[in-house]
Design a protein around this motif. Structure first.
Motif, PDB file in Angstrom:
ATOM      1  N   ARG A 147       8.883 -26.093  -9.377  1.00 57.05           N
ATOM      2  CA  ARG A 147       9.700 -24.969  -9.156  1.00 57.05           C
ATOM      3  C   ARG A 147      10.008 -24.110 -10.798  1.00 57.05           C
ATOM      4  O   ARG A 147      11.158 -24.641 -10.888  1.00 57.05           O
ATOM      5  N   PHE A 148       9.484 -23.144 -11.141  1.00 52.98           N
ATOM      6  CA  PHE A 148      10.035 -23.128 -12.518  1.00 52.98           C
ATOM      7  C   PHE A 148      10.111 -21.607 -12.320  1.00 52.98           C
ATOM      8  O   PHE A 148       9.936 -20.960 -11.857  1.00 52.98           O
ATOM      9  N   MET A 149      11.829 -21.012 -13.058  1.00 51.04           N
ATOM     10  CA  MET A 149      12.665 -20.118 -13.047  1.00 51.04           C
ATOM     11  C   MET A 149      12.512 -19.315 -14.291  1.00 51.04           C
ATOM     12  O   MET A 149      12.753 -20.257 -15.415  1.00 51.04           O
ATOM     13  N   LEU A 150      11.445 -18.384 -14.846  1.00 53.85           N
ATOM     14  CA  LEU A 150      11.820 -17.606 -16.501  1.00 53.85           C
ATOM     15  C   LEU A 150      12.822 -16.788 -16.299  1.00 53.85           C
ATOM     16  O   LEU A 150      13.452 -16.052 -15.524  1.00 53.85           O
ATOM     17  N   ALA A 151      13.997 -17.014 -17.443  1.00 55.13           N
ATOM     18  CA  ALA A 151      14.996 -15.862 -17.998  1.00 55.13           C
ATOM     19  C   ALA A 151      14.925 -15.254 -18.782  1.00 55.13           C
ATOM     20  O   ALA A 151      13.345 -15.130 -19.961  1.00 55.13           O
ATOM     21  N   ALA A 152      14.861 -13.737 -18.423  1.00 50.34           N
ATOM     22  CA  ALA A 152      14.433 -12.470 -19.246  1.00 50.34           C
ATOM     23  C   ALA A 152      15.310 -11.448 -19.204  1.00 50.34           C
ATOM     24  O   ALA A 152      16.323 -11.634 -18.772  1.00 50.34           O
ATOM     25  N   ASN A 153      15.194 -10.969 -20.437  1.00 55.01           N
ATOM     26  CA  ASN A 153      16.997 -10.102 -20.472  1.00 55.01           C
ATOM     27  C   ASN A 153      15.998  -9.086 -20.009  1.00 55.01           C
ATOM     28  O   ASN A 153      14.971  -8.520 -20.203  1.00 55.01           O
ATOM     29  N   ALA A 207       9.591 -22.397 -27.270  1.00 59.30           N
ATOM     30  CA  ALA A 207       8.981 -23.755 -26.654  1.00 59.30           C
ATOM     31  C   ALA A 207       8.607 -23.759 -25.036  1.00 59.30           C
ATOM     32  O   ALA A 207       7.958 -24.442 -24.662  1.00 59.30           O
ATOM     33  N   LEU A 208       8.690 -22.257 -25.149  1.00 62.57           N
ATOM     34  CA  LEU A 208       8.304 -21.979 -22.946  1.00 62.57           C
ATOM     35  C   LEU A 208       7.278 -22.086 -22.782  1.00 62.57           C
ATOM     36  O   LEU A 208       7.116 -22.944 -21.810  1.00 62.57           O
ATOM     37  N   GLU A 209       5.933 -22.553 -23.565  1.00 62.51           N
ATOM     38  CA  GLU A 209       4.452 -21.949 -22.882  1.00 62.51           C
ATOM     39  C   GLU A 209       4.687 -23.893 -22.759  1.00 62.51           C
ATOM     40  O   GLU A 209       3.902 -24.659 -22.058  1.00 62.51           O
ATOM     41  N   GLN A 210       5.211 -24.722 -23.750  1.00 57.83           N
ATOM     42  CA  GLN A 210       5.039 -25.789 -23.842  1.00 57.83           C
ATOM     43  C   GLN A 210       5.444 -26.618 -22.853  1.00 57.83           C
ATOM     44  O   GLN A 210       5.041 -27.400 -21.986  1.00 57.83           O
ATOM     45  N   ALA A 211       6.606 -26.269 -22.447  1.00 59.14           N
ATOM     46  CA  ALA A 211       7.443 -26.920 -21.345  1.00 59.14           C
ATOM     47  C   ALA A 211       7.243 -26.225 -20.006  1.00 59.14           C
ATOM     48  O   ALA A 211       7.471 -27.496 -19.488  1.00 59.14           O
ATOM     49  N   VAL A 212       6.891 -25.307 -19.899  1.00 60.96           N
ATOM     50  CA  VAL A 212       6.724 -25.072 -18.545  1.00 60.96           C
ATOM     51  C   VAL A 212       5.065 -25.786 -18.640  1.00 60.96           C
ATOM     52  O   VAL A 212       4.769 -26.123 -17.343  1.00 60.96           O
ATOM     53  N   ALA A 213       4.224 -26.120 -19.022  1.00 60.47           N
ATOM     54  CA  ALA A 213       2.636 -26.758 -18.966  1.00 60.47           C
ATOM     55  C   ALA A 213       3.291 -27.983 -18.589  1.00 60.47           C
ATOM     56  O   ALA A 213       2.999 -29.165 -18.354  1.00 60.47           O
ATOM     57  N   ILE A 214       4.507 -28.818 -19.918  1.00 59.41           N
ATOM     58  CA  ILE A 214       4.557 -30.233 -19.573  1.00 59.41           C
ATOM     59  C   ILE A 214       4.924 -30.458 -17.790  1.00 59.41           C
ATOM     60  O   ILE A 214       5.332 -31.468 -17.067  1.00 59.41           O
ATOM     61  N   TYR A 215       6.281 -29.448 -17.770  1.00 57.65           N
ATOM     62  CA  TYR A 215       6.511 -28.952 -16.354  1.00 57.65           C
ATOM     63  C   TYR A 215       5.886 -29.954 -15.370  1.00 57.65           C
ATOM     64  O   TYR A 215       6.029 -30.660 -14.156  1.00 57.65           O
ATOM     65  N   ARG A 216       5.397 -29.089 -15.598  1.00 58.37           N
ATOM     66  CA  ARG A 216       4.197 -28.310 -14.671  1.00 58.37           C
ATOM     67  C   ARG A 216       2.820 -30.355 -13.966  1.00 58.37           C
ATOM     68  O   ARG A 216       2.924 -30.487 -13.142  1.00 58.37           O
ATOM     69  N   GLU A 217       2.483 -30.086 -15.035  1.00 59.53           N
ATOM     70  CA  GLU A 217       2.091 -31.827 -15.330  1.00 59.53           C
ATOM     71  C   GLU A 217       2.313 -32.596 -15.016  1.00 59.53           C
ATOM     72  O   GLU A 217       2.007 -33.418 -14.441  1.00 59.53           O
ATOM     73  N   ARG A 218       3.644 -33.181 -15.466  1.00 61.68           N
ATOM     74  CA  ARG A 218       4.676 -34.067 -14.947  1.00 61.68           C
ATOM     75  C   ARG A 218       5.456 -34.071 -13.285  1.00 61.68           C
ATOM     76  O   ARG A 218       6.305 -35.407 -13.642  1.00 61.68           O
ATOM     77  N   MET A 260       5.053 -10.000 -18.105  1.00 65.14           N
ATOM     78  CA  MET A 260       5.801 -11.603 -18.004  1.00 65.14           C
ATOM     79  C   MET A 260       5.483 -12.472 -17.376  1.00 65.14           C
ATOM     80  O   MET A 260       4.972 -13.549 -17.115  1.00 65.14           O
ATOM     81  N   ILE A 261       5.394 -12.192 -15.884  1.00 71.57           N
ATOM     82  CA  ILE A 261       4.924 -12.842 -14.238  1.00 71.57           C
ATOM     83  C   ILE A 261       3.975 -12.691 -14.483  1.00 71.57           C
ATOM     84  O   ILE A 261       3.130 -14.584 -14.011  1.00 71.57           O
ATOM     85  N   ARG A 262       2.250 -12.413 -15.020  1.00 69.65           N
ATOM     86  CA  ARG A 262       1.023 -12.116 -15.457  1.00 69.65           C
ATOM     87  C   ARG A 262       0.624 -14.038 -15.448  1.00 69.65           C
ATOM     88  O   ARG A 262       0.443 -14.607 -15.849  1.00 69.65           O
ATOM     89  N   ARG A 263       1.751 -13.543 -16.876  1.00 69.18           N
ATOM     90  CA  ARG A 263       1.075 -14.754 -18.437  1.00 69.18           C
ATOM     91  C   ARG A 263       1.919 -15.852 -18.111  1.00 69.18           C
ATOM     92  O   ARG A 263       1.261 -17.543 -17.965  1.00 69.18           O
ATOM     93  N   TYR A 264       3.375 -15.960 -17.338  1.00 75.38           N
ATOM     94  CA  TYR A 264       3.890 -17.361 -17.054  1.00 75.38           C
ATOM     95  C   TYR A 264       3.432 -17.540 -15.281  1.00 75.38           C
ATOM     96  O   TYR A 264       4.172 -18.921 -15.408  1.00 75.38           O
ATOM     97  N   ALA A 265       3.435 -16.839 -14.838  1.00 76.31           N
ATOM     98  CA  ALA A 265       3.328 -17.443 -13.273  1.00 76.31           C
ATOM     99  C   ALA A 265       4.625 -18.102 -12.698  1.00 76.31           C
ATOM    100  O   ALA A 265       4.643 -19.265 -12.363  1.00 76.31           O
ATOM    101  N   TYR A 283      13.680 -26.074 -12.170  1.00 77.25           N
ATOM    102  CA  TYR A 283      12.931 -26.298 -14.162  1.00 77.25           C
ATOM    103  C   TYR A 283      13.509 -24.332 -13.762  1.00 77.25           C
ATOM    104  O   TYR A 283      12.718 -23.885 -13.927  1.00 77.25           O
ATOM    105  N   ALA A 284      14.924 -24.097 -15.068  1.00 76.82           N
ATOM    106  CA  ALA A 284      14.858 -23.086 -14.978  1.00 76.82           C
ATOM    107  C   ALA A 284      15.227 -23.177 -17.273  1.00 76.82           C
ATOM    108  O   ALA A 284      15.879 -23.605 -17.081  1.00 76.82           O
ATOM    109  N   PHE A 285      14.121 -22.051 -17.670  1.00 78.44           N
ATOM    110  CA  PHE A 285      13.960 -22.510 -19.336  1.00 78.44           C
ATOM    111  C   PHE A 285      14.333 -21.142 -19.813  1.00 78.44           C
ATOM    112  O   PHE A 285      14.780 -19.938 -19.249  1.00 78.44           O
ATOM    113  N   ALA A 286      15.576 -21.321 -20.821  1.00 77.00           N
ATOM    114  CA  ALA A 286      16.378 -20.098 -21.510  1.00 77.00           C
ATOM    115  C   ALA A 286      15.339 -19.166 -22.390  1.00 77.00           C
ATOM    116  O   ALA A 286      15.864 -19.052 -23.838  1.00 77.00           O
ATOM    117  N   SER A 287      14.505 -19.113 -21.074  1.00 75.65           N
ATOM    118  CA  SER A 287      13.632 -18.121 -22.343  1.00 75.65           C
ATOM    119  C   SER A 287      14.158 -16.554 -22.524  1.00 75.65           C
ATOM    120  O   SER A 287      13.553 -15.913 -23.964  1.00 75.65           O
TER     121      SER A 287
END
Length: 332
Positions: A212-218, A190-201, A291-296, A180-184
């Motif tokens: 496997r979660f991918m964070l997008a950043a500028n 909705a980043l934090e909630q979406a990642v939590a749902i993805y990992r939990e479910r 960013m990396i520490r916060r969203y892992a 899952y890649a989030f368009a952050s």
């Protein structure tokens, strides 16, 4: 942690699509040398400032110009296409470039209502989950006797990612057991909630045994903080114009962004683009580390629409150096 590039093949003011595509090829070659793992391109339509509308064609061009880096879509807007057509396109790419092609899938149209009509969309019900499952099937092992098979495509097992900026994509990726890649980079609310749902479910699948979660950043990196902030003003202007229904080519940077787009618009744009690292190498390092520490994330994908090509190259070079340093520190 892998780090990658997301490219929209931006067309700068004063240039054309041919220049933008040549710039993307050059950036991809540099990204390969700098250790980036993937080079993804995004499907957008009816936007004079973006040259990646024919995404699979450009992916093939980039893959031809490189040798090791994975190349893919970040993403293909699947409702615009028949799943079989995408299976054949990406199956062909994977046949030409074995084990180098990725396919990220999005649900948005990649344009406005006029684009949807031009792409013959709008009459059918939302079939995104069913279309994703159908597409996965075309990439699977041979199914003799199946009424429709993808040739090329069958047996290529092209890795599929779900892209999203809401809880919908997170739930679907978890249910299907897909990365899952989030368009952050432009819609982080909705980043934090979406990642939590993805990992939990998350439910393991044939493609993936754990989330496997991918964070997008500028990223807008330069030799100084002031220059990094100035480079960012091109993206801020472009985003403001898009929000007001006036998309165009990527503007040149300005010294005073509030004078260019107004104070209220600057606040709104900065809110949308807040998952960003902007400034000198030291500042960008600190921001990416936070960013990396916060969203892992398991992976980080960087984008940066910068008007001057040399400055864009330098920004991604600095980011690669910074991330390499962070990884070395973590390993130590």
């Amino acid at each position: 942690m892998r780090h990658s590039v997301l490219d929209l093949a931006p067309v700068p003011e004063g240039a054309d699509a041919g220049t933008a595509i040549a710039n993307s090829v050059d950036l991809a070659r540099h990204a390969e040398r700098w250790g980036y793992a993937r080079y993804w391109l995004a499907e957008h339509h009816n936007m004079p400032g973006i040259a990646s509308a024919a995404t699979s064609v450009l992916i093939g061009h980039i893959a031809d110009a490189t040798s090791r880096i994975r190349v893919g879509a970040g993403g293909i807007m699947l409702p615009n296409h028949a799943p079989l057509a995408i299976a054949e396109q990406f199956g062909t790419l994977a046949t030409i470039h074995p084990d180098r092609i990725d396919l990220g899938l999005g649900r948005a149209p990649g344009g406005d209502l006029a684009v949807a009509r031009a792409l013959r969309r709008g009459l059918e019900a939302d079939r995104f989950p069913e279309d994703v499952v159908e597409l996965i099937g075309y990439f699977g092992d041979a199914q003799p006797g199946a009424p429709v098979r993808a040739h090329p495509g069958e047996g290529t097992h092209v890795p599929i990612w779900i892209l999203g900026s809401s809880l919908y994509g997170a739930q679907l990726a978890a249910h299907l057991g897909l990365p899952y890649a989030f368009a952050s980079h432009f819609a982080p609310d909705a980043l934090e909630q979406a990642v939590a749902i993805y990992r939990e479910r998350f439910q393991p699948s044939a493609q993936l045994d754990r989330p496997r979660f991918m964070l997008a950043a500028n990223v807008f990196a330069a030799d100084t903080d002031a220059e990094g902030r100035r480079l960012r003003t091109s993206m801020q202007q472009a985003f403001a114009r898009l929000r007001t229904g006036q998309p165009g080519k990527l503007p040149a940077p300005v010294d005073d962004i509030e004078a260019a787009i107004g104070q209220d618009m600057t606040r709104a744009v900065d809110h949308a683009l807040r998952i960003s690292a902007v400034g000198s190498p030291e500042t960008v390092r600190s921001q990416l580390d936070a960013m990396i520490r916060r969203y892992a994330p398991d992976e980080l994908i960087l984008t940066g629409q910068i008007h001057d090509h040399a400055a864009r190259l330098r920004s991604f070079e600095i980011a690669a150096e910074v991330l390499g340093d962070l990884e070395a520190d973590e390993a130590a």
